[in-house]
Each structure stands twice: as structure tokens, then as C-alpha cells.
Design a protein around this motif. Sequence first.
Motif, mmCIF file in Angstrom:
data_model
loop_
_atom_site.group_PDB
_atom_site.id
_atom_site.type_symbol
_atom_site.label_atom_id
_atom_site.label_comp_id
_atom_site.label_asym_id
_atom_site.label_seq_id
_atom_site.Cartn_x
_atom_site.Cartn_y
_atom_site.Cartn_z
ATOM 1 N N ARG A 19 1.024 -0.927 -0.071
ATOM 2 C CA ARG A 19 -0.356 -0.381 -0.335
ATOM 3 C C ARG A 19 0.707 1.604 -0.078
ATOM 4 N NH1 ARG A 19 -3.743 -1.949 4.986
ATOM 5 N NH2 ARG A 19 -4.791 -3.663 4.096
ATOM 6 N N TRP A 20 1.995 1.281 0.530
ATOM 7 C CA TRP A 20 2.627 2.378 0.791
ATOM 8 C C TRP A 20 4.334 1.965 -0.406
ATOM 9 C CZ3 TRP A 20 0.871 5.717 3.571
ATOM 10 C CH2 TRP A 20 -0.115 5.443 4.126
ATOM 11 N N MET A 21 4.535 1.260 -0.700
ATOM 12 C CA MET A 21 5.801 0.738 -1.111
ATOM 13 C C MET A 21 6.286 0.042 -2.344
ATOM 14 S SD MET A 21 7.897 0.789 2.583
ATOM 15 C CE MET A 21 9.808 1.218 1.827
ATOM 16 N N VAL A 22 6.831 0.070 -3.296
ATOM 17 C CA VAL A 22 6.838 -0.928 -4.548
ATOM 18 C C VAL A 22 8.087 -2.590 -3.778
ATOM 19 C CG1 VAL A 22 7.527 -1.208 -6.469
ATOM 20 C CG2 VAL A 22 6.581 0.698 -5.839
ATOM 21 N N GLU A 23 7.275 -3.594 -4.390
ATOM 22 C CA GLU A 23 7.739 -4.620 -4.121
ATOM 23 C C GLU A 23 8.257 -4.674 -5.281
ATOM 24 O OE1 GLU A 23 7.431 -9.114 -1.624
ATOM 25 O OE2 GLU A 23 5.685 -8.105 -2.767
ATOM 26 N N VAL A 24 10.330 -4.902 -5.236
ATOM 27 C CA VAL A 24 10.764 -4.757 -5.962
ATOM 28 C C VAL A 24 11.375 -6.083 -6.352
ATOM 29 C CG1 VAL A 24 11.644 -2.780 -6.056
ATOM 30 C CG2 VAL A 24 12.843 -4.280 -5.234
ATOM 31 N N ASN A 25 11.412 -7.159 -5.498
ATOM 32 C CA ASN A 25 11.825 -8.719 -5.654
ATOM 33 C C ASN A 25 10.941 -9.452 -4.344
ATOM 34 O OD1 ASN A 25 12.322 -10.845 -6.464
ATOM 35 N ND2 ASN A 25 14.818 -10.229 -5.844
ATOM 36 N N ALA A 26 11.321 -10.950 -4.403
ATOM 37 C CA ALA A 26 9.866 -11.228 -2.842
ATOM 38 C C ALA A 26 10.001 -11.216 -2.002
ATOM 39 C CB ALA A 26 10.085 -12.878 -3.268
ATOM 40 N N GLY A 27 9.230 -9.933 -0.823
ATOM 41 C CA GLY A 27 9.756 -9.872 0.164
ATOM 42 C C GLY A 27 10.718 -8.151 0.220
ATOM 43 N N VAL A 28 11.482 -7.508 -0.728
ATOM 44 C CA VAL A 28 11.892 -5.998 -0.493
ATOM 45 C C VAL A 28 11.174 -5.368 -1.708
ATOM 46 C CG1 VAL A 28 14.201 -5.289 -1.969
ATOM 47 C CG2 VAL A 28 14.220 -7.962 -1.254
ATOM 48 N N PHE A 29 11.571 -4.613 -0.540
ATOM 49 C CA PHE A 29 10.504 -3.232 -0.664
ATOM 50 C C PHE A 29 10.868 -1.872 -0.369
ATOM 51 C CE2 PHE A 29 7.689 -6.620 1.497
ATOM 52 C CZ PHE A 29 6.589 -6.323 0.480
#
Length: 97
Positions: A19-29
Motif C-alpha cells: 500500500r505504501w511501497m513497491v515490492e521490487v523482489n520477493a520480500g524487498v520493498f
Amino acid sequence: MTVIVLIAAPDGLRGHLTRWMVEVNAGVFVGDPSRRVRDRLWELLATRIGDGQAILVEPAANEQGWSVRTAGKDRWHPVDYDGLILSARRRTPDRPF
């Protein structure tokens, strides 16, 4: 910029962070939430991480320009070594070094 890494996180935490950040890889925001939002997200993560691990890297007024928060089981923790922040892991009988 703020980076949050979740390892073995309970269901729902990753969805809440998107909701607040982009998930660039699994578990990394990655994102740039305000300090207020970042602090509230961390409160949520720290209380709900359970047996998983959470790491937050955020801007700071120090030599490196960032600081680290950690929560969860078997975690790395930040150590100030002459003004340089390094990550250390607690020694245990199965990890003597």
C-alpha cells in the motif's frame, strides 16, 4: 528512500507494505514514505513479524547517510564501529564465529 526486507514473514505483512511501497523482489520493498508512515509501518512489522525477520534501512543524518532497524528471530543487528554501522549476528553454540 526507504528499503524494507522481510524474511519468512507471516501472511498479510507483504500485502500491507504494498500500500505504501513497491515490492521490487520477493520480500524487498522500496519507497519514500514520510517519517510518520515509516514509523507506523515499523511498529506494525516489529509486533507482527513473529519467527520471521524484518530489516528497515532509512535515511539518517550520519556519515553513511542511512541507519538500520531490525526485528524478529535470529536477526542481524546494527553495530556502531567508530562511526561506521556494520551488521553483526549474535554468537550461538551452533555459530561460534
